[in-house]
Design a protein around this motif. Structure first.
Motif, PDB file in Angstrom:
ATOM      1  N   SER A 148     -19.995   2.866-106.324  1.00 54.16           N
ATOM      2  CA  SER A 148     -20.582   2.673-105.002  1.00 54.16           C
ATOM      3  C   SER A 148     -20.283   1.270-104.479  1.00 54.16           C
ATOM      4  O   SER A 148     -20.224   0.303-105.253  1.00 54.16           O
ATOM      5  N   GLU A 156     -27.387  -1.673-109.133  1.00 52.77           N
ATOM      6  CA  GLU A 156     -27.437  -0.462-109.957  1.00 52.77           C
ATOM      7  C   GLU A 156     -27.684  -0.892-111.394  1.00 52.77           C
ATOM      8  O   GLU A 156     -27.182  -1.930-111.840  1.00 52.77           O
ATOM      9  N   THR A 178     -26.938   5.648-117.372  1.00 48.25           N
ATOM     10  CA  THR A 178     -27.335   5.225-116.029  1.00 48.25           C
ATOM     11  C   THR A 178     -28.858   5.246-115.932  1.00 48.25           C
ATOM     12  O   THR A 178     -29.499   6.237-116.268  1.00 48.25           O
ATOM     13  N   GLU A 180     -30.570   3.514-112.959  1.00 53.17           N
ATOM     14  CA  GLU A 180     -30.899   3.568-111.533  1.00 53.17           C
ATOM     15  C   GLU A 180     -29.626   3.284-110.746  1.00 53.17           C
ATOM     16  O   GLU A 180     -29.005   2.221-110.900  1.00 53.17           O
ATOM     17  N   ALA A 181     -29.197   4.234-109.942  1.00 53.78           N
ATOM     18  CA  ALA A 181     -27.946   4.074-109.205  1.00 53.78           C
ATOM     19  C   ALA A 181     -28.016   4.828-107.884  1.00 53.78           C
ATOM     20  O   ALA A 181     -28.802   5.765-107.725  1.00 53.78           O
ATOM     21  N   SER A 182     -27.164   4.406-106.952  1.00 53.86           N
ATOM     22  CA  SER A 182     -27.138   5.038-105.637  1.00 53.86           C
ATOM     23  C   SER A 182     -26.286   6.299-105.616  1.00 53.86           C
ATOM     24  O   SER A 182     -26.249   7.002-104.613  1.00 53.86           O
TER      25      SER A 182
END
Length: 203
Positions: A148, A156, A178, A180-182
């Motif tokens: 992203s 992230e 992962t 926390e990621a968009s």
């Protein structure tokens, strides 16, 4: 009640992850004085980063030795028996014009052989095993693909954990997830020629 319990477990796991050391991925080479951490990706994060970590490595050691008596066949420990036997040979004493033997005579010689004895000898063995653990530096490379595009202030989060493959081994396994990621990411380990690289690839 069951849904509440599952939510509590998930929350506890997430809180535990954030209790780890937080590391900003702001350089292409980073040292982490631990075997686990939370990695923060920002707009300043390079595409490829080499991460060095301190990994607990264990190896077996003997904590207590004991002695037992065992049967052993050995001339060094038990001595040997000397066996002698007479061997007869046939020796040519006369040949004809075509170099064929026409007259033989028998000779005798004594052959000696040493046969090891069998006896009980003391043997030291390990009666109790333990382990010793020391921290060793190991490295891994992570590479972002199709990640992203982050604006200033966006981030992230990913977790990384290094573990010894098995006791006594020099190999290290890395677990990257992962947090926390968009967008959704797939984490893959590199092939045979890039075995020390993990790809974090956006779907």
């Amino acid at each position: 009640m069951k849904k509440f319990l599952l939510a509590f477990v998930a929350c506890a796991a997430f809180t535990s992850a954030f209790a780890q050391e937080a590391v900003n991925l702001d350089r292409d080479r980073i040292f982490i004085n631990s075997h686990e951490a939370v990695l923060t990706r920002t707009s300043q994060t390079p595409k490829k980063i080499k991460i060095e970590m301190m990994v607990p490595m264990s190896e077996p050691i003997c904590e207590r030795h004991e002695t037992r008596m065992v049967h052993r066949t050995s001339s060094i420990h038990c001595g040997s028996v000397v066996e002698r036997r007479v061997v007869q040979d046939r020796e040519c004493v006369q040949r004809d014009a075509n170099n064929r033997c026409v007259t033989y005579r028998r000779t005798e010689r004594v052959v000696t052989r040493h046969i090891p004895r069998t006896c009980l000898v003391p043997e030291t063995y390990c009666a109790q095993y333990g382990s010793v653990t020391d921290y060793e530096k190991d490295s891994v490379t992570i590479e972002f693909k199709n990640a992203s595009t982050l604006a200033d202030g966006q981030q992230e989060l990913f977790s990384i954990r290094a573990e010894q493959k098995r006791m006594g081994s020099d190999s290290v396994n890395y677990m990257i997830e992962t947090l926390e990621a968009s967008r959704e990411y797939e984490i893959k380990r590199g092939g045979i020629f890039r075995r020390g690289t993990y790809f974090i690839e956006g779907k």
